[in-house]
Design a protein around this motif. Sequence first.
Motif, PDB file in Angstrom:
ATOM      1  N   SER A 103      -1.240   8.853   5.287  1.00 41.96           N
ATOM      2  CA  SER A 103      -2.515   8.129   5.373  1.00 41.96           C
ATOM      3  C   SER A 103      -2.332   6.773   6.060  1.00 41.96           C
ATOM      4  O   SER A 103      -3.271   6.231   6.639  1.00 41.96           O
ATOM      5  CB  SER A 103      -3.118   7.932   3.977  1.00 41.96           C
ATOM      6  OG  SER A 103      -2.273   7.131   3.165  1.00 41.96           O
ATOM      7  N   LEU A 104      -1.108   6.214   5.990  1.00 43.46           N
ATOM      8  CA  LEU A 104      -0.847   4.938   6.661  1.00 43.46           C
ATOM      9  C   LEU A 104      -1.085   5.050   8.157  1.00 43.46           C
ATOM     10  O   LEU A 104      -1.687   4.177   8.773  1.00 43.46           O
ATOM     11  CB  LEU A 104       0.601   4.498   6.388  1.00 43.46           C
ATOM     12  CG  LEU A 104       1.127   3.324   7.231  1.00 43.46           C
ATOM     13  CD1 LEU A 104       0.351   2.055   6.905  1.00 43.46           C
ATOM     14  CD2 LEU A 104       2.615   3.121   7.002  1.00 43.46           C
ATOM     15  N   TRP A 105      -0.620   6.163   8.744  1.00 41.04           N
ATOM     16  CA  TRP A 105      -0.701   6.313  10.195  1.00 41.04           C
ATOM     17  C   TRP A 105      -2.104   6.679  10.657  1.00 41.04           C
ATOM     18  O   TRP A 105      -2.370   6.723  11.864  1.00 41.04           O
ATOM     19  CB  TRP A 105       0.308   7.361  10.661  1.00 41.04           C
ATOM     20  CG  TRP A 105       1.668   7.085  10.117  1.00 41.04           C
ATOM     21  CD1 TRP A 105       2.385   7.859   9.272  1.00 41.04           C
ATOM     22  CD2 TRP A 105       2.464   5.916  10.351  1.00 41.04           C
ATOM     23  NE1 TRP A 105       3.582   7.254   8.958  1.00 41.04           N
ATOM     24  CE2 TRP A 105       3.659   6.072   9.611  1.00 41.04           C
ATOM     25  CE3 TRP A 105       2.280   4.762  11.115  1.00 41.04           C
ATOM     26  CZ2 TRP A 105       4.658   5.108   9.612  1.00 41.04           C
ATOM     27  CZ3 TRP A 105       3.273   3.806  11.119  1.00 41.04           C
ATOM     28  CH2 TRP A 105       4.451   3.980  10.382  1.00 41.04           C
ATOM     29  N   GLU A 106      -2.997   6.950   9.719  1.00 45.34           N
ATOM     30  CA  GLU A 106      -4.385   7.243  10.069  1.00 45.34           C
ATOM     31  C   GLU A 106      -5.225   5.975  10.157  1.00 45.34           C
ATOM     32  O   GLU A 106      -6.391   6.021  10.541  1.00 45.34           O
ATOM     33  CB  GLU A 106      -4.988   8.195   9.024  1.00 45.34           C
ATOM     34  CG  GLU A 106      -4.290   9.564   8.997  1.00 45.34           C
ATOM     35  CD  GLU A 106      -4.683  10.390   7.773  1.00 45.34           C
ATOM     36  OE1 GLU A 106      -5.456   9.870   6.945  1.00 45.34           O
ATOM     37  OE2 GLU A 106      -4.212  11.547   7.663  1.00 45.34           O
ATOM     38  N   GLN A 107      -4.632   4.825   9.804  1.00 42.49           N
ATOM     39  CA  GLN A 107      -5.358   3.550   9.832  1.00 42.49           C
ATOM     40  C   GLN A 107      -5.103   2.835  11.163  1.00 42.49           C
ATOM     41  O   GLN A 107      -4.573   1.726  11.211  1.00 42.49           O
ATOM     42  CB  GLN A 107      -4.903   2.674   8.662  1.00 42.49           C
ATOM     43  CG  GLN A 107      -5.073   3.351   7.307  1.00 42.49           C
ATOM     44  CD  GLN A 107      -4.582   2.480   6.176  1.00 42.49           C
ATOM     45  OE1 GLN A 107      -5.222   1.504   5.799  1.00 42.49           O
ATOM     46  NE2 GLN A 107      -3.421   2.813   5.645  1.00 42.49           N
ATOM     47  N   HIS A 108      -5.509   3.492  12.242  1.00 45.18           N
ATOM     48  CA  HIS A 108      -5.162   2.992  13.569  1.00 45.18           C
ATOM     49  C   HIS A 108      -5.631   1.556  13.796  1.00 45.18           C
ATOM     50  O   HIS A 108      -4.880   0.715  14.292  1.00 45.18           O
ATOM     51  CB  HIS A 108      -5.762   3.914  14.636  1.00 45.18           C
ATOM     52  CG  HIS A 108      -5.329   5.337  14.521  1.00 45.18           C
ATOM     53  ND1 HIS A 108      -6.137   6.328  14.003  1.00 45.18           N
ATOM     54  CD2 HIS A 108      -4.153   5.937  14.826  1.00 45.18           C
ATOM     55  CE1 HIS A 108      -5.500   7.477  14.006  1.00 45.18           C
ATOM     56  NE2 HIS A 108      -4.290   7.275  14.499  1.00 45.18           N
ATOM     57  N   ALA A 109      -6.877   1.280  13.448  1.00 43.69           N
ATOM     58  CA  ALA A 109      -7.426  -0.057  13.703  1.00 43.69           C
ATOM     59  C   ALA A 109      -6.633  -1.124  12.966  1.00 43.69           C
ATOM     60  O   ALA A 109      -6.340  -2.196  13.514  1.00 43.69           O
ATOM     61  CB  ALA A 109      -8.895  -0.102  13.298  1.00 43.69           C
ATOM     62  N   LEU A 110      -6.253  -0.839  11.708  1.00 44.43           N
ATOM     63  CA  LEU A 110      -5.519  -1.821  10.918  1.00 44.43           C
ATOM     64  C   LEU A 110      -4.115  -2.050  11.477  1.00 44.43           C
ATOM     65  O   LEU A 110      -3.605  -3.177  11.454  1.00 44.43           O
ATOM     66  CB  LEU A 110      -5.439  -1.367   9.458  1.00 44.43           C
ATOM     67  CG  LEU A 110      -6.769  -1.279   8.716  1.00 44.43           C
ATOM     68  CD1 LEU A 110      -6.557  -0.768   7.296  1.00 44.43           C
ATOM     69  CD2 LEU A 110      -7.472  -2.629   8.692  1.00 44.43           C
ATOM     70  N   LEU A 111      -3.500  -0.999  11.983  1.00 46.54           N
ATOM     71  CA  LEU A 111      -2.184  -1.150  12.592  1.00 46.54           C
ATOM     72  C   LEU A 111      -2.257  -2.058  13.814  1.00 46.54           C
ATOM     73  O   LEU A 111      -1.395  -2.932  14.013  1.00 46.54           O
ATOM     74  CB  LEU A 111      -1.626   0.224  12.989  1.00 46.54           C
ATOM     75  CG  LEU A 111      -1.291   1.167  11.823  1.00 46.54           C
ATOM     76  CD1 LEU A 111      -0.990   2.560  12.351  1.00 46.54           C
ATOM     77  CD2 LEU A 111      -0.117   0.650  11.016  1.00 46.54           C
TER      78      LEU A 111
ATOM     79  N   GLY B 191       0.815  -1.216   0.000  1.00 49.63           N
ATOM     80  CA  GLY B 191       0.000   0.000   0.000  1.00 49.63           C
ATOM     81  C   GLY B 191       0.844   1.260   0.000  1.00 49.63           C
ATOM     82  O   GLY B 191       0.505   2.248  -0.660  1.00 49.63           O
ATOM     83  N   VAL B 192       1.956   1.238   0.732  1.00 48.60           N
ATOM     84  CA  VAL B 192       2.848   2.399   0.765  1.00 48.60           C
ATOM     85  C   VAL B 192       3.459   2.634  -0.615  1.00 48.60           C
ATOM     86  O   VAL B 192       3.512   3.778  -1.099  1.00 48.60           O
ATOM     87  CB  VAL B 192       3.957   2.200   1.822  1.00 48.60           C
ATOM     88  CG1 VAL B 192       5.039   3.268   1.679  1.00 48.60           C
ATOM     89  CG2 VAL B 192       3.363   2.222   3.224  1.00 48.60           C
ATOM     90  N   ILE B 193       3.898   1.562  -1.261  1.00 50.16           N
ATOM     91  CA  ILE B 193       4.469   1.696  -2.614  1.00 50.16           C
ATOM     92  C   ILE B 193       3.425   2.246  -3.577  1.00 50.16           C
ATOM     93  O   ILE B 193       3.698   3.130  -4.396  1.00 50.16           O
ATOM     94  CB  ILE B 193       4.993   0.335  -3.103  1.00 50.16           C
ATOM     95  CG1 ILE B 193       6.153  -0.136  -2.230  1.00 50.16           C
ATOM     96  CG2 ILE B 193       5.431   0.422  -4.568  1.00 50.16           C
ATOM     97  CD1 ILE B 193       6.607  -1.554  -2.523  1.00 50.16           C
ATOM     98  N   ARG B 194       2.202   1.725  -3.496  1.00 53.41           N
ATOM     99  CA  ARG B 194       1.117   2.213  -4.356  1.00 53.41           C
ATOM    100  C   ARG B 194       0.847   3.693  -4.127  1.00 53.41           C
ATOM    101  O   ARG B 194       0.696   4.473  -5.076  1.00 53.41           O
ATOM    102  CB  ARG B 194      -0.153   1.419  -4.071  1.00 53.41           C
ATOM    103  CG  ARG B 194      -1.375   1.894  -4.846  1.00 53.41           C
ATOM    104  CD  ARG B 194      -2.654   1.514  -4.137  1.00 53.41           C
ATOM    105  NE  ARG B 194      -2.781   2.174  -2.850  1.00 53.41           N
ATOM    106  CZ  ARG B 194      -3.274   1.582  -1.760  1.00 53.41           C
ATOM    107  NH1 ARG B 194      -3.660   0.325  -1.787  1.00 53.41           N
ATOM    108  NH2 ARG B 194      -3.371   2.265  -0.635  1.00 53.41           N
ATOM    109  N   ASN B 195       0.788   4.102  -2.867  1.00 53.14           N
ATOM    110  CA  ASN B 195       0.506   5.499  -2.550  1.00 53.14           C
ATOM    111  C   ASN B 195       1.574   6.428  -3.118  1.00 53.14           C
ATOM    112  O   ASN B 195       1.269   7.523  -3.613  1.00 53.14           O
ATOM    113  CB  ASN B 195       0.389   5.680  -1.038  1.00 53.14           C
ATOM    114  CG  ASN B 195      -0.875   5.054  -0.480  1.00 53.14           C
ATOM    115  OD1 ASN B 195      -1.777   4.668  -1.234  1.00 53.14           O
ATOM    116  ND2 ASN B 195      -0.959   4.938   0.833  1.00 53.14           N
ATOM    117  N   LEU B 196       2.827   6.016  -3.030  1.00 55.30           N
ATOM    118  CA  LEU B 196       3.903   6.803  -3.628  1.00 55.30           C
ATOM    119  C   LEU B 196       3.709   6.943  -5.129  1.00 55.30           C
ATOM    120  O   LEU B 196       3.956   8.005  -5.713  1.00 55.30           O
ATOM    121  CB  LEU B 196       5.260   6.143  -3.341  1.00 55.30           C
ATOM    122  CG  LEU B 196       5.820   6.296  -1.931  1.00 55.30           C
ATOM    123  CD1 LEU B 196       7.036   5.387  -1.748  1.00 55.30           C
ATOM    124  CD2 LEU B 196       6.199   7.745  -1.663  1.00 55.30           C
TER     125      LEU B 196
END
Length: 201
Positions: free
Chosen positions: A57-65, A44-49
Amino acid sequence: MVWDTLNVIGVIAFAASGALTALEEKYDLFGVWVLGFVTAFGGGVIRNLLIGVPIRSLWEQHALLYIAFGVSTLLFILPASWLLKGKGAWVLFDAIGLSAFSIQGGLTAAEKGLPLIAVATAAILTGIGGGVIRDVLAGRKPLVFRKEIYAAWALLAGVLIQQGVLAHQWQLYLLFLLIVTLRMVSLRFRWHLPQRPFLKA
């Protein structure tokens, strides 16, 4: 609804895949967490880049983390005998993650109105990116570069999504099951892409 479901499925499946790989390589708890996290979120990080989505946006996915952390920790504390009995299911986790994240990546790019090549690439990178990072950190040859059919199923998901033939939620869930099935069938019957021997001078 589809987006959230695929996110949860993909994170659970790939976190499990990464953690199991770390355990197989006899990594410690920190290594299990690292492989669980990078497998779940690396693609997902590679895709977002690639498509311009802010990395924060990764750090906003608290539940998934927390889910990735919980899955990795759970597998670390489970008895080794249980893990060995379920070893045949490891490839299923990987197939589920591949399918869920390929569709999610394709949807992310398609919603931005990007062309086919971008949607297909986003689907592939989201589906395989975490697994590639996992294998590299585990000192293994990345699964996607072997002769098995792997990334091609992610490509199929991206193409179908960009063409707009999946207009309803149930069709996306059907695609999810199709990709998982194709991946497992290709393993069972050893389907593979063409290879050619290296020509020596």
